[in-house]
Design an enzyme around this catalytic site. Sequence first.
Site, PDB file in Angstrom:
ATOM      1  N   ILE A 171       0.832  -1.233  -0.035  1.00 47.41           N
ATOM      2  CA  ILE A 171      -0.089  -0.026   0.070  1.00 47.41           C
ATOM      3  C   ILE A 171       0.821   1.250  -0.117  1.00 47.41           C
ATOM      4  CG2 ILE A 171      -1.972   1.375   1.167  1.00 47.41           C
ATOM      5  CD1 ILE A 171      -2.748  -1.318   2.421  1.00 47.41           C
ATOM      6  N   ILE A 229      12.257   1.952  11.346  1.00 41.19           N
ATOM      7  CA  ILE A 229      11.534   2.999  12.166  1.00 41.19           C
ATOM      8  C   ILE A 229      11.782   2.874  13.699  1.00 41.19           C
ATOM      9  CG2 ILE A 229       9.574   3.501  10.503  1.00 41.19           C
ATOM     10  CD1 ILE A 229       7.799   1.539  12.257  1.00 41.19           C
ATOM     11  N   GLU A 266       4.906  -5.194  10.043  1.00 44.35           N
ATOM     12  CA  GLU A 266       4.787  -6.540   9.493  1.00 44.35           C
ATOM     13  C   GLU A 266       3.389  -6.629   9.486  1.00 44.35           C
ATOM     14  OE1 GLU A 266       6.743  -8.857   9.188  1.00 44.35           O
ATOM     15  OE2 GLU A 266       8.516  -7.640   9.667  1.00 44.35           O
ATOM     16  N   ASP A 287      -8.824  -2.602   9.879  1.00 43.71           N
ATOM     17  CA  ASP A 287     -10.360  -3.065  10.555  1.00 43.71           C
ATOM     18  C   ASP A 287      -9.934  -4.173  11.459  1.00 43.71           C
ATOM     19  OD1 ASP A 287      -9.797  -4.834   8.758  1.00 43.71           O
ATOM     20  OD2 ASP A 287     -11.590  -4.678   7.548  1.00 43.71           O
ATOM     21  N   GLU A 288      -8.737  -4.771  11.242  1.00 50.93           N
ATOM     22  CA  GLU A 288      -8.697  -6.066  12.362  1.00 50.93           C
ATOM     23  C   GLU A 288      -8.353  -5.858  13.501  1.00 50.93           C
ATOM     24  OE1 GLU A 288      -6.166  -9.098  10.499  1.00 50.93           O
ATOM     25  OE2 GLU A 288      -6.308  -8.139   8.446  1.00 50.93           O
ATOM     26  N   TYR A 325      -0.865 -10.195  15.036  1.00 47.88           N
ATOM     27  CA  TYR A 325      -0.710  -8.786  14.068  1.00 47.88           C
ATOM     28  C   TYR A 325      -1.548  -7.798  14.582  1.00 47.88           C
ATOM     29  CZ  TYR A 325      -2.214  -6.047  10.043  1.00 47.88           C
ATOM     30  OH  TYR A 325      -2.556  -4.970   9.376  1.00 47.88           O
ATOM     31  N   SER A 327      -1.109  -5.920  17.685  1.00 45.06           N
ATOM     32  CA  SER A 327       0.046  -4.870  17.667  1.00 45.06           C
ATOM     33  C   SER A 327      -0.583  -3.671  16.891  1.00 45.06           C
ATOM     34  CB  SER A 327       1.366  -5.650  16.854  1.00 45.06           C
ATOM     35  OG  SER A 327       0.959  -5.883  15.644  1.00 45.06           O
ATOM     36  N   LYS A 328      -1.147  -3.837  16.049  1.00 48.47           N
ATOM     37  CA  LYS A 328      -1.897  -2.745  15.301  1.00 48.47           C
ATOM     38  C   LYS A 328      -2.968  -1.789  16.236  1.00 48.47           C
ATOM     39  CE  LYS A 328      -1.247  -1.710  11.703  1.00 48.47           C
ATOM     40  NZ  LYS A 328      -0.269  -0.886  10.908  1.00 48.47           N
ATOM     41  N   ASN A 377     -13.974 -15.713   0.942  1.00 49.65           N
ATOM     42  CA  ASN A 377     -12.838 -16.112   0.167  1.00 49.65           C
ATOM     43  C   ASN A 377     -13.001 -17.335  -0.995  1.00 49.65           C
ATOM     44  OD1 ASN A 377     -11.528 -14.825   2.180  1.00 49.65           O
ATOM     45  ND2 ASN A 377     -11.016 -16.468   3.675  1.00 49.65           N
ATOM     46  N   PRO A 405      -5.372 -20.672  12.695  1.00 48.57           N
ATOM     47  CA  PRO A 405      -5.594 -20.519  14.023  1.00 48.57           C
ATOM     48  C   PRO A 405      -6.258 -19.332  14.371  1.00 48.57           C
ATOM     49  CG  PRO A 405      -3.307 -21.166  14.002  1.00 48.57           C
ATOM     50  CD  PRO A 405      -3.879 -20.984  12.557  1.00 48.57           C
TER      51      PRO A 405
HETATM   52  P1  NAD Z   1       3.409  -4.750   3.523  1.00 43.07           P
HETATM   53  O1  NAD Z   1       3.922  -5.872   4.319  1.00 43.07           O
HETATM   54  O2  NAD Z   1       3.350  -5.241   1.850  1.00 43.07           O
HETATM   55  O3  NAD Z   1       4.733  -3.664   3.341  1.00 43.07           O
HETATM   56  C1  NAD Z   1       5.286  -3.395   4.923  1.00 43.07           C
HETATM   57  C2  NAD Z   1       6.385  -2.298   4.427  1.00 43.07           C
HETATM   58  O4  NAD Z   1       6.969  -2.083   5.837  1.00 43.07           O
HETATM   59  C3  NAD Z   1       7.495  -3.247   3.622  1.00 43.07           C
HETATM   60  O5  NAD Z   1       7.852  -2.590   2.774  1.00 43.07           O
HETATM   61  C4  NAD Z   1       8.564  -3.539   4.753  1.00 43.07           C
HETATM   62  O6  NAD Z   1       9.807  -3.489   4.215  1.00 43.07           O
HETATM   63  C5  NAD Z   1       8.480  -2.166   5.713  1.00 43.07           C
HETATM   64  N1  NAD Z   1       8.963  -2.277   7.164  1.00 43.07           N
HETATM   65  C6  NAD Z   1       8.708  -3.307   7.898  1.00 43.07           C
HETATM   66  N2  NAD Z   1       9.168  -3.060   9.128  1.00 43.07           N
HETATM   67  C7  NAD Z   1       9.905  -1.894   8.900  1.00 43.07           C
HETATM   68  C8  NAD Z   1      10.572  -1.140   9.843  1.00 43.07           C
HETATM   69  N3  NAD Z   1      10.829  -1.707  11.129  1.00 43.07           N
HETATM   70  N4  NAD Z   1      11.168  -0.078   9.464  1.00 43.07           N
HETATM   71  C9  NAD Z   1      10.788   0.255   8.356  1.00 43.07           C
HETATM   72  N5  NAD Z   1      10.071  -0.163   7.351  1.00 43.07           N
HETATM   73  C10 NAD Z   1       9.568  -1.640   7.615  1.00 43.07           C
HETATM   74  O7  NAD Z   1       2.223  -4.184   4.167  1.00 43.07           O
HETATM   75  P2  NAD Z   1       0.868  -3.560   3.325  1.00 43.07           P
HETATM   76  O8  NAD Z   1      -0.066  -4.558   2.979  1.00 43.07           O
HETATM   77  O9  NAD Z   1       1.389  -2.500   2.413  1.00 43.07           O
HETATM   78  O10 NAD Z   1       0.445  -2.637   4.610  1.00 43.07           O
HETATM   79  C11 NAD Z   1       0.824  -1.330   4.711  1.00 43.07           C
HETATM   80  C12 NAD Z   1      -0.195  -0.772   6.266  1.00 43.07           C
HETATM   81  O11 NAD Z   1      -1.394  -0.719   6.043  1.00 43.07           O
HETATM   82  C13 NAD Z   1       0.319  -1.582   7.325  1.00 43.07           C
HETATM   83  O12 NAD Z   1       0.631  -0.855   8.393  1.00 43.07           O
HETATM   84  C14 NAD Z   1      -1.003  -2.609   7.458  1.00 43.07           C
HETATM   85  O13 NAD Z   1      -1.120  -2.870   8.905  1.00 43.07           O
HETATM   86  C15 NAD Z   1      -1.879  -1.709   6.893  1.00 43.07           C
HETATM   87  N6  NAD Z   1      -3.086  -2.030   6.464  1.00 43.07           N
HETATM   88  C16 NAD Z   1      -3.116  -3.209   5.447  1.00 43.07           C
HETATM   89  C17 NAD Z   1      -4.127  -3.805   4.731  1.00 43.07           C
HETATM   90  C18 NAD Z   1      -3.899  -4.613   3.492  1.00 43.07           C
HETATM   91  O14 NAD Z   1      -4.846  -5.256   3.258  1.00 43.07           O
HETATM   92  N7  NAD Z   1      -2.713  -4.906   3.089  1.00 43.07           N
HETATM   93  C19 NAD Z   1      -5.353  -3.364   5.142  1.00 43.07           C
HETATM   94  C20 NAD Z   1      -5.674  -2.349   6.272  1.00 43.07           C
HETATM   95  C21 NAD Z   1      -4.233  -1.840   6.865  1.00 43.07           C
HETATM   96  P1  TYD Z   2      -4.903 -12.524   4.069  1.00 42.78           P
HETATM   97  O1  TYD Z   2      -4.580 -11.777   2.578  1.00 42.78           O
HETATM   98  O2  TYD Z   2      -3.657 -13.067   4.684  1.00 42.78           O
HETATM   99  O3  TYD Z   2      -5.540 -11.215   4.731  1.00 42.78           O
HETATM  100  P2  TYD Z   2      -6.188 -11.279   6.183  1.00 42.78           P
HETATM  101  O4  TYD Z   2      -5.728 -12.241   7.074  1.00 42.78           O
HETATM  102  O5  TYD Z   2      -5.170 -10.118   6.855  1.00 42.78           O
HETATM  103  O6  TYD Z   2      -7.507 -10.963   5.929  1.00 42.78           O
HETATM  104  O7  TYD Z   2      -5.974 -13.340   3.831  1.00 42.78           O
HETATM  105  C1  TYD Z   2      -7.366 -13.021   3.625  1.00 42.78           C
HETATM  106  C2  TYD Z   2      -8.279 -14.288   3.600  1.00 42.78           C
HETATM  107  O8  TYD Z   2      -7.783 -15.414   2.921  1.00 42.78           O
HETATM  108  C3  TYD Z   2      -8.202 -14.825   5.008  1.00 42.78           C
HETATM  109  O9  TYD Z   2      -9.621 -15.003   5.443  1.00 42.78           O
HETATM  110  C4  TYD Z   2      -7.293 -15.859   5.236  1.00 42.78           C
HETATM  111  C5  TYD Z   2      -7.495 -16.598   3.670  1.00 42.78           C
HETATM  112  N1  TYD Z   2      -6.668 -17.090   3.028  1.00 42.78           N
HETATM  113  C6  TYD Z   2      -6.763 -18.315   2.531  1.00 42.78           C
HETATM  114  O10 TYD Z   2      -7.704 -18.840   2.519  1.00 42.78           O
HETATM  115  N2  TYD Z   2      -5.718 -18.942   1.839  1.00 42.78           N
HETATM  116  C7  TYD Z   2      -4.422 -18.559   2.012  1.00 42.78           C
HETATM  117  O11 TYD Z   2      -3.489 -19.036   1.371  1.00 42.78           O
HETATM  118  C8  TYD Z   2      -4.103 -17.046   2.071  1.00 42.78           C
HETATM  119  C9  TYD Z   2      -2.941 -16.521   2.337  1.00 42.78           C
HETATM  120  C10 TYD Z   2      -5.332 -16.556   3.150  1.00 42.78           C
END
Ligand code: NAD
Ligand code: TYD
Length: 340
Positions: free
Chosen positions: A12, A60, A84, A126-127, A153, A156-157, A252, A277
């Site tokens: 993102i 960070i 993470e 939203d988690e 996860y 921690s958020k 899913n 789990p």
């Molecule tokens: P991602 O795992 O793709 O990217 C995380 C980035 O943070 C990576 O580039 C990693 O190198 C960097 N990073 C990790 N630890 C670090 C540290 N200690 N110092 C500096 N950089 C570090 O994650 P994402 O899916 O792009 O999510 C970005 C943010 O949005 C996260 O905070 C996540 O909780 C939040 N978020 C994600 C989703 C989703 O669907 N992916 C939805 C809602 C919120």
């Molecule tokens: P994910 O992309 O890991 O996002 P989050 O757990 O943060 O919602 O998973 C999305 C949904 O898909 C979640 O309900 C777990 C499920 N899932 C599978 O069924 N198989 C998979 O291999 C993965 C990675 C996720």
Amino acid sequence: MKIIVTGGAGFIGGNFCHYMVNTYPDDTIICLDKLTYAGNLETLEPLKDKKNFKFIKGDICDRDFVYELCESEKPDVIINFAAESHVDRSVLEPDVFVKTNVLGTQVLLDATKKYNLKRFHQVSTDEVYGDLPLDRPELMFDENYKIKASSPYSASKASADLLTLAYYRTFNLPVTISRCSNNYGPYHFPEKLIPLMIQRALNDEPLPVYGEGKNVRDWLYVLDHCKAIDLIVRKGKVGEVYNVGGHNEKANIDVVKIILKELGKPESLIKYVTDRPGHDLRYAINPEKIERELGWKPETKFEDGIKYTIKWYLENRPWWEHIISGEYQNYFNNMYGKRI
Ligand code: NAD
Ligand code: TYD
């Protein structure tokens, strides 16, 4: 404005850097990223020659480094994407989640305070609200819904959110928080559901669906999330939380079937595997506050966004193949070796 975007080499944050650099040529975007397994500089390749963009490798959690950066760059704003982010990894190794997501956020809050920055924005999820039952479709998360995280996860958020709000209350720090539902789109690391299923279907490999595939996620196209964050940083009220989502709930298994249909691949590739789990059942965001107060609306329908995303993965094979040929392979074997 000069904006530090942490975690900008991730999914993102990377999309956000692209959006901001191209939309605001007079702003400067500084991406700070540790480049963990999830950070990928190839995502930022198209920005490397832009005058208003800079990449800096750093952690960070490293207070001295963050303070030095604030002293040398004198940013106005920090937007914290760095985290993470994978629930499954947090089940295997919670420590690093607490370190980066909680302690790292605290360092950034302290930097915002020490250097009198105009805004700290925490990108949350939203988690933090835990999950909703599958049989009560009328229930949704609004900003006052109780915090009840399920996984290391999300816990921690949630901790980082509480810390951010405490810095507002205690130090009057100018903070905002966005809590978004699941994102999808280009540059999504291929261990998360949608990119994993696309790349495995393309390779005619089994698609691992957890449990019965009935868990529901509320999908939002990543650019809509980026635009929401930009709007909150520019127009949002300090001390406030904004939920971001597009009313797009899908089980899913339905998402997986849509991907297979788009790619012309058989449903026989689906392989039901042992459930995660503590697997959250359902997420559903009520985005009324950001719609009403800031005029935000999602622009991309899932039917269009998923087609575009699949096309992107087809046209950008080297991006994800480079990931899969690296450390990802070991991760994949650890995670699924015993399940498939
Ligand atoms: P991602 O795992 O793709 O990217 C995380 C980035 O943070 C990576 O580039 C990693 O190198 C960097 N990073 C990790 N630890 C670090 C540290 N200690 N110092 C500096 N950089 C570090 O994650 P994402 O899916 O792009 O999510 C970005 C943010 O949005 C996260 O905070 C996540 O909780 C939040 N978020 C994600 C989703 C989703 O669907 N992916 C939805 C809602 C919120
Ligand atoms: P994910 O992309 O890991 O996002 P989050 O757990 O943060 O919602 O998973 C999305 C949904 O898909 C979640 O309900 C777990 C499920 N899932 C599978 O069924 N198989 C998979 O291999 C993965 C990675 C996720």
